[in-house]
Design an enzyme around this catalytic site. Structure first.
Site, mmCIF file in Angstrom:
data_model
loop_
_atom_site.group_PDB
_atom_site.id
_atom_site.type_symbol
_atom_site.label_atom_id
_atom_site.label_comp_id
_atom_site.label_asym_id
_atom_site.label_seq_id
_atom_site.Cartn_x
_atom_site.Cartn_y
_atom_site.Cartn_z
ATOM 1 N N GLY A 13 64.463 6.919 13.892
ATOM 2 C CA GLY A 13 65.497 7.669 13.195
ATOM 3 C C GLY A 13 66.572 8.133 14.165
ATOM 4 O O GLY A 13 67.772 8.092 13.859
ATOM 5 N N ILE A 45 62.684 6.057 11.279
ATOM 6 C CA ILE A 45 61.460 6.855 11.308
ATOM 7 C C ILE A 45 61.236 7.398 12.717
ATOM 8 O O ILE A 45 61.205 6.623 13.682
ATOM 9 C CB ILE A 45 60.270 6.006 10.841
ATOM 10 C CG1 ILE A 45 60.423 5.775 9.339
ATOM 11 C CG2 ILE A 45 58.935 6.687 11.147
ATOM 12 C CD1 ILE A 45 59.844 4.525 8.852
ATOM 13 N N CYS A 46 61.127 8.706 12.813
ATOM 14 C CA CYS A 46 60.871 9.388 14.088
ATOM 15 C C CYS A 46 61.899 8.946 15.141
ATOM 16 O O CYS A 46 63.100 9.069 14.921
ATOM 17 C CB CYS A 46 59.425 9.136 14.515
ATOM 18 S SG CYS A 46 58.898 10.157 15.884
ATOM 19 N N MET A 47 61.420 8.407 16.256
ATOM 20 C CA MET A 47 62.343 7.974 17.310
ATOM 21 C C MET A 47 63.284 6.885 16.778
ATOM 22 O O MET A 47 64.453 6.811 17.175
ATOM 23 C CB MET A 47 61.507 7.418 18.465
ATOM 24 C CG MET A 47 62.262 7.058 19.694
ATOM 25 S SD MET A 47 61.127 6.155 20.788
ATOM 26 C CE MET A 47 61.988 6.242 22.324
#
Lengths: 401, 304
Positions: free
Chosen positions: A153, A149-151
């Site tokens: 990811g 998720i986000c960073m």
């Protein structure tokens, strides 16, 4: 020339009515605020199965296991993973459990001053690698499913490129990989400021300063309108509970280790090395072509933190031929918390993973070969075009990021 | 007849000299003999020590040396020619004070003149930057004035034992001033869209009044205002000017915190508590050791 008539009488009547409404609203609101409120977050039962320094792993077990391969969820270092389990009706975790998927989720904890030297390499090739080995060993699997998720990811992308033999399927959600875009304010600011200098000065990058930065992305909505909305609805118990849950999550932010923050800003935001396969972690190049496992890439059409342009190049750059992009009509957080996205997001992931389980449960890591190219890239165009509906979530809530 | 007053003056001076000489001698004799007034003079000095009786105490020896030196000086001063010189020197004192005062006042007036000139220059800066456009130029001008006229005072070379401490304290004050200026500009930038939105709203309401489209629902005005405000903020936040001001604020904050920490380390050094700097060194060593241990453990595992 005729004089315009200003309906002073109507305006005054309206004001009088409003005053009466406000009085009643305040009375009801005081009952709500002084009564018992359910505002706890992260309520889904879990156990801590692994711990290393400040980093813990939460294990969520479904009532009936229907998937052969568990999923490890890697959250960003900014804010906390509790966002995936805000409340029963809005819980990505619960939805995964209902689909019979075993979930492991990394809780990065709260970095202290002593963690200031911890780099991206320490997170990816240290903590993540140890955790993935732990899960593989526990399930006697050579590969597991990974979702970022986000960073988090971005970390998963780095990990999958460096250790493709350990990852069965990769799911990236609102994951920035291409930083060479001026679509999001963060990209503009990070490229043109010396924000990375703050980390070493403070020990770590202070969460409060980052949160202030996020609020300044849209001050009119996030500092004014959001709270006007709260006052307008504070007599609504459900609304207040949801609002407080979100507030708890938003401002529960750990600091980011200075070395990691600096590296992320310099190598990713400023030099855009990741998407060019030029990023190096401890001397090892992160070559995206080595990502040969199936890849499912989600992003939000209205994401102002990680705009589509920052996410949608990844599937073109990886070595895998089994890739899919899904652009949802929502913002950065709406993907996980809006009730509408809940219906699309988790069922899609569960189904997609199930379809790619195969029979390779105990396949030795060294013998892993890229699967025969099964191009589903045609999905990308369709999936980009199909979702057109705007998600209806509480004004100012969830859309913060 | 004309010389009579001089002779009287000389006589008076002689009397004064004799009297002064006698007074000096009497004073010295008193202090010389004072310790001997006690039956056992050394006891006065050995009151709090266990030194054997009769052994002269170190303090006593110092006392004796002092009175002898003073006695010798008095004898020397008592010589008529020395006394004369001394009295002449006394006459020179007012002149000396006058000269010193003159220098000090001249220095003061010079400094004041410089300050006045600087103040005039500040006025010139204002003119140069044109305060007609006050909002845009105020912060730039203030910063400029500070950097050109005041900042240098914090960088006057320090001297003496405490020079490094004073330098660090001065740097911290300077960086604080710069940070405050940058922060004020940053905060002001966030106020500008508010002002602009209010102006747009005024125009809009005026149009509505003229068209007879006045709404009786105040929420409509709020929605209109917040939308306008959001638009102004979006425009501002994407502008290079904003990024520049933000960067300046971040940079000055970092510089101020570093300078402040340096000053704090000087203070904390004297207290029995570890500083962040010391702890950071320790944390780094700890981090590196831990990393090494993990690497070695992994290698050992691979060997198995």
């Amino acid at each position: 020339m005729s004089q315009t008539k200003i309906p002073v009488d109507l305006i005054l009547n309206r004001l009088a009515e409003s005053t009466e409404e406000v009085k009643e609203k305040v009375q009801r609101a005081s009952e709500v605020l002084l009564g018992s409120l359910e505002t706890d977050i992260s309520q889904t039962p879990h156990e801590i199965v692994y711990q290393e320094d400040r980093v813990k792993v939460k294990y969520y077990r479904p009532e009936k296991i229907k998937h052969k391969i568990p999923l490890l969820v890697v959250y960003a270092l900014i804010n906390r993973e509790t966002m995936l389990d805000l409340q029963p009706g809005r819980s990505v975790i619960r939805n995964f459990l209902e689909s019979g998927l075993e979930v492991y989720m990394i809780d990065w904890g709260y970095p202290k001053r002593k963690d200031q030297f911890v780099t991206i390499d320490d997170h990816v090739n240290g903590y993540m690698d140890n955790i993935i080995d732990f899960v593989r060993k526990k399930h006697n699997l050579s590969k597991i499913n990974l979702m970022g998720i986000c960073m988090g990811g971005s970390f998963c992308v780095m990990y999958s490129a460096l250790h493709p033999e350990k990852i069965k399927n990769l799911v990236t959600t609102v994951t920035p990989t291409n930083f060479d875009t001026d679509k999001g304010l963060l990209h503009i600011w990070m490229k043109n400021t010396l924000a990375e200098e703050m980390g070493p000065t403070y020990g770590n990058m202070p969460a409060d300063i980052m949160n202030l930065g996020f609020l300044l992305l849209n001050p009119a909505r996030l500092i004014i309108d959001k709270y006007i909305g709260f006052f307008e609805n504070m007599d609504n118990k459900k609304f207040v509970e949801n609002f407080v849950r979100m507030e708890k999550w938003i401002f529960d932010s750990p600091d980011v280790p200075a070395a990691t923050f600096k590296q992320f800003i310099e190598d990713c935001y400023k030099k855009n090395l990741l998407i060019q396969s030029k990023l190096e972690l401890n001397g090892k190049r992160v070559d995206l072509k080595k990502i040969t496992m199936p890849l499912l890439n989600f992003y939000g059409k209205y994401d102002h933190l990680v705009p589509p342009e920052a996410c949608n190049l990844l599937t073109q750059k990886v070595g895998s031929q089994d890739t899919e992009d899904i652009c949802l009509d929502t913002g950065h957080i709406g993907i996980y918390v809006s009730s509408k996205c809940q219906k699309e997001f988790t069922p899609k992931i569960s189904k997609w993973l199930k379809q790619r389980e195969g029979d390779e449960i105990t396949e030795p890591a060294t013998k892993t070969q890229p699967k025969k190219k099964k191009s589903t890239k045609s999905h990308r165009k369709n999936s980009r075009q199909t979702p057109k509906k705007r998600l209806s979530i509480n004004k100012g809530q969830g859309e913060k990021r | 007849m004309e010389q009579q007053p001089d002779q009287n003056q000389e006589k008076e001076a002689m009397d004064m000299t004799k009297m002064f000489s006698m007074w000096l001698k009497a004073t010295i004799n008193f202090w010389e003999n004072m310790p001997r007034m006690k039956p056992d003079e050394s006891a006065m000095f050995n009151l709090f020590t266990n030194q054997p009786k009769g052994t002269p105490h170190q303090a006593q020896q110092t006392w004796d040396r002092g009175t002898k030196i003073a006695g010798a000086l008095v004898s020397m001063l008592s010589e008529p020619e020395n006394l004369d010189a001394m009295f002449k020197a006394t006459d020179a004192v007012p002149e000396f004070i006058m000269k010193i005062s003159q220098q000090v006042w001249e220095g003061y007036f010079e400094a004041q003149k410089n300050w006045t000139e600087r103040a005039v220059r500040i006025g010139k800066h204002e003119k140069a930057y044109n305060f007609d456009d006050l909002d845009q130029e105020t912060f730039k001008t203030l910063r400029d004035i500070y950097e050109k006229e005041f900042q240098r005072y914090f960088y006057i070379p320090q001297i003496g034992l405490t020079r490094f401490y004073q330098e660090r304290a001065n740097t911290a004050i300077d960086k604080y001033n710069i940070f405050q200026t940058a922060l004020s500009e940053f905060i002001y930038m966030f106020y500008v869209p508010m002002e602009k939105s209010a102006m747009v709203m005024q125009e809009k309401i005026k149009d509505m009044v003229e068209k007879g489209e006045i709404s009786d629902n105040y929420k409509e005005y709020y929605s209109m205002w917040i939308k306008i405000l959001e638009g102004h903020y979006m425009k501002l936040l994407q502008s290079p000017e904003y990024t520049q001001v933000m960067n300046k604020t971040i940079h000055s904050l970092v510089a101020y915190r570093s300078a402040r920490d340096e000053m704090m380390y000087d203070i904390l050094k004297n207290l029995p508590i570890p500083t962040n700097r010391e702890m950071d060194e320790l944390y780094k060593e700890f981090y590196e050791l831990k990393k090494k241990v993990r690497e070695l453990s992994r290698k050992v595992e691979e060997q198995k």
